[in-house]
Design an enzyme around this catalytic site. Structure first.
Site, PDB file in Angstrom:
ATOM      1  N   ARG A 105       0.906  -0.963  -0.012  1.00 25.96           N
ATOM      2  CA  ARG A 105      -0.031   0.038  -0.204  1.00 25.96           C
ATOM      3  C   ARG A 105       0.944   1.246   0.091  1.00 25.96           C
ATOM      4  NH1 ARG A 105      -2.135   1.395   5.343  1.00 25.96           N
ATOM      5  NH2 ARG A 105      -0.777   3.124   5.237  1.00 25.96           N
ATOM      6  N   HIS A 164      -3.699   4.905   4.268  1.00 30.30           N
ATOM      7  CA  HIS A 164      -4.900   3.892   4.169  1.00 30.30           C
ATOM      8  C   HIS A 164      -5.991   4.630   3.588  1.00 30.30           C
ATOM      9  CE1 HIS A 164      -7.622   1.207   5.789  1.00 30.30           C
ATOM     10  NE2 HIS A 164      -8.343   2.160   6.252  1.00 30.30           N
ATOM     11  N   TYR A 199       3.723   6.470  11.289  1.00 31.62           N
ATOM     12  CA  TYR A 199       3.996   5.334  11.618  1.00 31.62           C
ATOM     13  C   TYR A 199       4.941   4.471  10.727  1.00 31.62           C
ATOM     14  CZ  TYR A 199      -0.075   4.227   8.760  1.00 31.62           C
ATOM     15  OH  TYR A 199      -0.913   4.251   7.579  1.00 31.62           O
TER      16      TYR A 199
HETATM   17  C1  LIG Z   1     -14.731  -5.098  12.095  1.00 32.52           C
HETATM   18  C2  LIG Z   1     -13.819  -3.880  11.815  1.00 32.52           C
HETATM   19  N1  LIG Z   1     -12.833  -3.494  12.660  1.00 32.52           N
HETATM   20  C3  LIG Z   1     -11.980  -2.362  12.472  1.00 32.52           C
HETATM   21  C4  LIG Z   1     -12.326  -1.682  11.483  1.00 32.52           C
HETATM   22  C5  LIG Z   1     -11.580  -0.286  11.173  1.00 32.52           C
HETATM   23  N2  LIG Z   1     -10.649  -0.449   9.932  1.00 32.52           N
HETATM   24  C6  LIG Z   1     -11.069   0.013   8.560  1.00 32.52           C
HETATM   25  S1  LIG Z   1      -9.908  -0.559   7.655  1.00 32.52           S
HETATM   26  C7  LIG Z   1      -9.021  -1.271   8.583  1.00 32.52           C
HETATM   27  C8  LIG Z   1      -7.753  -1.963   8.249  1.00 32.52           C
HETATM   28  C9  LIG Z   1      -7.976  -3.164   7.217  1.00 32.52           C
HETATM   29  O1  LIG Z   1      -6.524  -3.635   6.727  1.00 32.52           O
HETATM   30  P1  LIG Z   1      -6.421  -4.606   5.919  1.00 32.52           P
HETATM   31  O2  LIG Z   1      -7.699  -5.578   5.790  1.00 32.52           O
HETATM   32  O3  LIG Z   1      -5.126  -5.244   5.645  1.00 32.52           O
HETATM   33  O4  LIG Z   1      -6.941  -3.830   4.154  1.00 32.52           O
HETATM   34  P2  LIG Z   1      -5.977  -2.771   3.617  1.00 32.52           P
HETATM   35  O5  LIG Z   1      -6.864  -1.358   4.354  1.00 32.52           O
HETATM   36  O6  LIG Z   1      -4.671  -2.644   3.977  1.00 32.52           O
HETATM   37  O7  LIG Z   1      -6.440  -2.633   2.283  1.00 32.52           O
HETATM   38  C10 LIG Z   1      -9.357  -1.083   9.967  1.00 32.52           C
HETATM   39  C11 LIG Z   1      -8.900  -1.919  11.143  1.00 32.52           C
HETATM   40  C12 LIG Z   1     -13.458  -1.756  10.513  1.00 32.52           C
HETATM   41  N3  LIG Z   1     -13.572  -0.993   9.375  1.00 32.52           N
HETATM   42  N4  LIG Z   1     -14.203  -2.923  10.761  1.00 32.52           N
END
Ligand SMILES: Cc1ncc(C[n+]2csc(CCOP(=O)(O)OP(=O)(O)O)c2C)c(N)n1
Length: 360
Positions: free
Chosen positions: A254, A258, A267
């Site tokens: 990425r 985010h 970070y």
């Molecule tokens: C159940 C839940 N927990 C926490 C969040 C907050 N949150 C949104 S995106 C994210 C990270 C997801 O990371 P990843 O699955 O690696 O996907 P990426 O963003 O790297 O594509 C988090 C913790 C959420 N949306 N839903």
């Protein structure tokens, strides 16, 4: 790890190139460029305060084209970083930007946050804010297709952070047991907001998680579009033949934040995204096309002009389009609106309204 192209886009010795027509190779490159241009432009709009929120997929575009082997009747359960999957299946620039604006032409009538696209007419199920929701949904859809005697396949996308949710384990387990025709595409992009890949799992790879659920787990270079399509094709064929699910770990990175609400400089080391930019999926694919005589500088300029003009035109229209009509709040749940909702709607519509900034 499966790779077809080297970092500079030449075919690796012994690698088998997937069978894709020249027209499709050019169309895939065109689509990847659209995603790139769109991300850059929408991020600027967000910074200008014209969009409430945005998420880019810069550096991860090749992973979106795991949908390439799917048929239109197959199902796609995206996460929020697979713009190319939408475009490849026919979602238009207009659909895309109207959804971000939540205006009257938004396919979901302004009921979702920006970047929560869905396209029922393309068999793409709505993006959900809680991460992981789409996994059991995809397994259910795949299983349902089998019960109905169809050979439709379900493909679900999620990030490596999402593999820590209960939904991932529930979905993988059920898919393994029921041999549901599901392709799990885990985009391992190194970060789940500020949580690094190392803090996400004690397993050596995400693909190895497949073992516990009785399905194959394949690691692929997620910045190599040909390798992504190749492993996706194998997984889709397997699912369609009734041989069950596959977990694909697409290793990528990425490069951006985010989301528009995040600041990665607090970070992570800035050298990390710079390092990954050298393995850019667009550059690699461009070099491959060049070697095959399918790319010229002029052709790329024409594609970029086409996308920039189309986006600018749609954006002007979307800017001018007002919000969905207030009464649309009451549509789409019931075929016939029940009396109590009709009363609420009539009451709401009889109230004084603040003029929308779009009403001049
Ligand atoms: C159940 C839940 N927990 C926490 C969040 C907050 N949150 C949104 S995106 C994210 C990270 C997801 O990371 P990843 O699955 O690696 O996907 P990426 O963003 O790297 O594509 C988090 C913790 C959420 N949306 N839903």
């Amino acid at each position: 790890m499966r790779r077809v192209l080297s970092d500079d886009g030449t075919v690796l010795p012994g690698a088998k190139v997937p069978d894709i027509s020249d027209d499709d190779l050019v169309a895939l490159f065109d689509s990847m460029l659209l995603v790139r241009v769109m991300d850059e432009r929408m991020m600027r709009l967000q910074r200008q305060g014209r969009l409430g929120f945005y998420m880019t997929s810069i550096g991860e575009e090749a992973t979106h084209y795991a949908v390439y082997p799917l048929r239109p009747t197959d199902w796609v359960f995206p996460s929020y970083r697979e713009q190319g999957a939408f475009f490849w299946r026919g979602y238009s620039i207009q659909n895309y930007i109207d959804q971000l604006y939540g205006n009257a032409n938004d396919p979901v009538k302004g009921r979702q946050m920006p970047v929560h696209h869905s396209a029922r007419w393309l068999n793409i199920v709505s993006i959900s804010s809680p991460v992981g929701t789409q996994i059991p949904q995809a397994v259910g859809a795949g299983w349902a297709a089998r019960i109905a005697g169809k050979d439709d396949v379900s493909m679900v996308f999620f990030g490596e952070g999402t593999s820590s949710t209960g939904e991932f384990h529930v979905g993988m387990n059920f898919a393994g047991v029921s041999k549901a025709p599901v392709v799990f595409v885990c985009r391992n992009n190194g970060w789940a907001i500020s949580t690094s890949r190392e803090k996400q799992t004690a397993a050596k790879t995400f693909a190895s998680k497949a073992v516990g659920y009785g399905m194959p787990g394949i690691r692929v270079d997620g910045n190599d579009i040909l390798a992504v399509i190749q492993v996706a094709q194998e997984a889709v064929d397997r699912a369609r033949a009734g041989d069950g699910p596959t977990l694909i770990e697409a290793c990528t990175y990425r490069r951006g934040a985010h989301s528009s609400s995040d600041d990665p400089s607090v970070y992570r080391d800035a050298r990390e995204p710079e390092e990954w930019a050298r393995r850019d999926p667009v550059n690699r694919f461009r070099n491959y096309l060049k070697e095959r005589g399918l790319w010229t500088e002029q052709a790329e300029r024409d594609i970029l002009d086409k996308h920039n003009e189309a986006i600018a035109k749609v954006q002007r229209e979307s800017d001018r389009t007002g919000p969905p009509p207030l009464e649309s709040l009451f549509e789409d749940v019931y075929e016939t609106i029940p009396w109590h909702l009709r009363e609420q709607r009539d009451w709401l519509l009889s109230q004084p309204r603040v003029k929308s900034p779009h009403q001049h």
